[in-house]
Design a protein around this motif. Structure first.
Motif, short mmCIF file in Angstrom:
data_model
loop_
_atom_site.label_atom_id
_atom_site.label_comp_id
_atom_site.label_asym_id
_atom_site.label_seq_id
_atom_site.Cartn_x
_atom_site.Cartn_y
_atom_site.Cartn_z
N LEU A 75 0.72 -0.69 0.13
CA LEU A 75 0.31 -0.16 -0.07
C LEU A 75 1.08 1.20 0.35
CD1 LEU A 75 -2.98 -0.79 2.67
CD2 LEU A 75 -2.86 -0.72 0.31
N GLY A 76 0.92 2.48 -0.49
CA GLY A 76 1.27 3.24 -0.86
C GLY A 76 0.86 4.32 -1.42
N GLY A 77 1.63 5.06 -1.98
CA GLY A 77 1.52 6.51 -3.24
C GLY A 77 1.62 5.92 -4.24
N PRO A 78 1.64 6.53 -5.59
CA PRO A 78 1.37 5.52 -7.05
C PRO A 78 2.36 5.31 -7.31
CG PRO A 78 0.57 8.85 -6.40
CD PRO A 78 1.44 8.61 -5.09
N GLU A 79 3.80 5.58 -6.36
CA GLU A 79 4.70 4.80 -7.29
C GLU A 79 5.12 3.46 -6.29
OE1 GLU A 79 5.06 6.25 -2.50
OE2 GLU A 79 4.78 7.41 -3.98
N VAL A 80 3.75 2.64 -5.98
CA VAL A 80 3.56 1.61 -5.66
C VAL A 80 3.52 0.42 -6.93
CG1 VAL A 80 3.75 1.84 -3.08
CG2 VAL A 80 1.65 0.89 -4.62
N LEU A 81 2.97 1.16 -8.22
CA LEU A 81 1.89 0.59 -9.23
C LEU A 81 2.92 0.50 -9.92
CD1 LEU A 81 -0.70 3.30 -9.44
CD2 LEU A 81 -0.87 0.81 -8.50
N GLN A 82 2.90 -0.78 -10.69
CA GLN A 82 3.75 -1.09 -11.56
C GLN A 82 3.46 -2.28 -12.31
OE1 GLN A 82 6.52 -3.83 -9.14
NE2 GLN A 82 5.15 -4.30 -8.02
N PRO B 112 -2.11 -5.62 -0.25
CA PRO B 112 -1.89 -6.53 -1.66
C PRO B 112 -1.28 -7.55 -1.78
CG PRO B 112 -0.30 -4.21 -1.35
CD PRO B 112 -1.34 -4.92 -0.40
N PRO B 113 -1.11 -8.18 -3.08
CA PRO B 113 -0.82 -7.89 -4.09
C PRO B 113 -2.27 -7.01 -4.68
CG PRO B 113 -0.06 -9.61 -4.73
CD PRO B 113 -0.29 -9.43 -3.07
N PHE B 114 -2.42 -6.48 -5.68
CA PHE B 114 -4.17 -6.54 -6.70
C PHE B 114 -4.08 -5.83 -7.92
CE2 PHE B 114 -5.19 -4.13 -2.61
CZ PHE B 114 -4.36 -2.74 -2.10
N VAL B 115 -4.79 -6.04 -8.59
CA VAL B 115 -5.31 -5.18 -9.99
C VAL B 115 -6.12 -4.22 -9.60
CG1 VAL B 115 -5.06 -4.98 -12.26
CG2 VAL B 115 -3.77 -6.28 -11.31
N LEU B 116 -5.96 -2.77 -9.37
CA LEU B 116 -6.92 -1.76 -9.47
C LEU B 116 -8.19 -1.65 -10.63
CD1 LEU B 116 -5.53 0.63 -6.80
CD2 LEU B 116 -7.15 -1.15 -6.31
N GLY B 117 -9.05 -0.97 -9.87
CA GLY B 117 -9.72 -0.15 -11.25
C GLY B 117 -11.52 -1.12 -12.11
N TRP B 118 -12.27 -0.42 -12.06
CA TRP B 118 -13.25 -1.08 -11.56
C TRP B 118 -14.38 -0.62 -13.23
CZ3 TRP B 118 -11.63 0.10 -7.11
CH2 TRP B 118 -11.69 -0.69 -5.44
N ASP B 119 -13.90 0.34 -13.73
CA ASP B 119 -14.83 0.80 -15.26
C ASP B 119 -13.95 0.08 -16.77
OD1 ASP B 119 -15.94 2.72 -14.38
OD2 ASP B 119 -14.41 4.23 -14.59
N VAL B 120 -15.32 -0.33 -17.24
CA VAL B 120 -14.25 -1.46 -18.49
C VAL B 120 -15.40 -0.70 -19.28
CG1 VAL B 120 -14.42 -3.31 -19.51
CG2 VAL B 120 -13.88 -3.37 -17.53
N SER B 121 -14.91 -0.48 -20.63
CA SER B 121 -15.28 -0.42 -21.65
C SER B 121 -14.33 -1.32 -22.51
CB SER B 121 -15.54 1.20 -22.54
OG SER B 121 -15.92 1.08 -23.59
#
Length: 316
Positions: free
Chosen positions: A15-22, A62-71
């Motif tokens: 968990l953390g700031g944007p920099e944890v995303l990869q 985590p680990p997890f992949v975020l995001g709920w919106d899809v098109s």
């Protein structure tokens, strides 16, 4: 480059700031019974994404992949699916909160999480809408049953949920009041807002009264304070459950109503939203788009709390 069995996704190990995303390469999912596999073309980024990135909230560690919106485009269907076929363009929201994972090249979800993408808009526009539009629809229509001529107050009216809620309330024939900084008032007038309050200079509880429905998108003390502007039997709908412990007690004391809601995946709601889009009554404002690999930049911008409209990740 991912192969036929893998895909790129944005994940995090802490968990953390944007920099944890990869960006990672993971196994491509396979649709189970009543599920579809969708090749994601665009996926909105919402405040719930950056809050989960930092705090875990419902998802835990985590680990997890975020995001709920899809098109995107249906790639394959599981056993028993009749509402979509491979090749169909669809949009929708993954079941909230545990059906997360659209910040990836592919995603599986129950077939009825999705509806046909409106042909009048592109994937970027469609990918920006599901979570915010379902939130506003379920709050204003399913929960509050907003009627023509009613007075509706939308907090943070220029935000992701807010600017969509203004349009949905107007489509229902309501008189819409919004709170937003002065620089966003012209934008909101273009969307149909009838009255605007600059929250930086004006206390909304002194500027407005006799409201039928308040949509609280802010949390904190906004919901409780909003009770004071309601007419008798008016309703506050907060989309941030648990943000105020005294809400129901204060509502009862004042003779008004207050509820807290979480958005739910909803085939019928998505179809209603698609109809509003096709009728030209609903459109997402796109603040900025980013390639999937730049998800951290999108989160950093979202963290500022200063964007107007929606941030969207593009997979192509």
């Amino acid at each position: 480059m991912s192969n036929a069995n893998t895909m790129h996704a944005i994940s995090q190990n802490v968990l953390g700031g944007p920099e944890v995303l990869q960006e990672v390469e993971v196994e491509r999912p396979t649709p189970g019974p009543s599920e579809v596999l969708v090749r994601v073309r665009a996926a909105g980024v919402n405040p719930t994404d950056w809050k989960h990135r930092e705090l875990g909230i419902f998802l835990g560690q985590p680990p997890f992949v975020l995001g709920w919106d899809v098109s995107g485009v249906v790639e394959a269907v599981g056993i028993g699916v009749t509402v979509h076929q491979p090749g169909d363009e669809v949009f929708g929201m993954l079941p909230y909160p545990f059906g997360v994972g659209s910040h990836a090249e592919y995603v599986t979800a129950p077939a009825r999480s999705f509806a046909a993408k409106p042909s009048s808009v592109d994937h970027t526009q469609a990918g920006a809408l599901p979570l915010v539009a379902l939130t506003a629809w379920q709050a204003l229509v399913d929960t509050a049953d907003v009627q023509p001529g009613q007075r509706v107050l939308v907090h943070a009216a220029a935000g992701g949920v807010g600017h969509v809620a203004v349009q949905i309330a107007k489509a229902r024939g309501a008189y819409v009041i919004g709170t937003a900084s002065a620089g966003k008032h012209d934008f909101l007038r273009e969307l149909g807002a009838d009255e605007l309050i600059d929250y930086r200079t004006t206390d909304f509880t002194e500027a407005v009264k006799d409201v039928d429905v308040v949509l609280d998108t802010m949390g904190g003390d906004y919901a409780v304070r909003s009770l004071r502007v309601l007419r008798k039997d008016g309703l506050v709908v907060s989309i941030l459950p648990g943000s105020s412990k005294e809400l129901s007690a204060e509502a009862e004391k004042l003779g008004v109503r207050a509820v807290e809601m979480l958005v739910e995946a909803d085939h019928t709601g998505m179809k209603a939203i698609a109809e509003l889009v096709e009728a030209g009554k609903l459109r997402a404002t796109i603040a900025e788009t980013f390639p999937l690999a730049d998800a951290a930049k999108a989160h950093a911008l979202g963290d500022t709390g200063r964007t107007t409209g929606k941030l969207v990740l593009l997979m192509d």
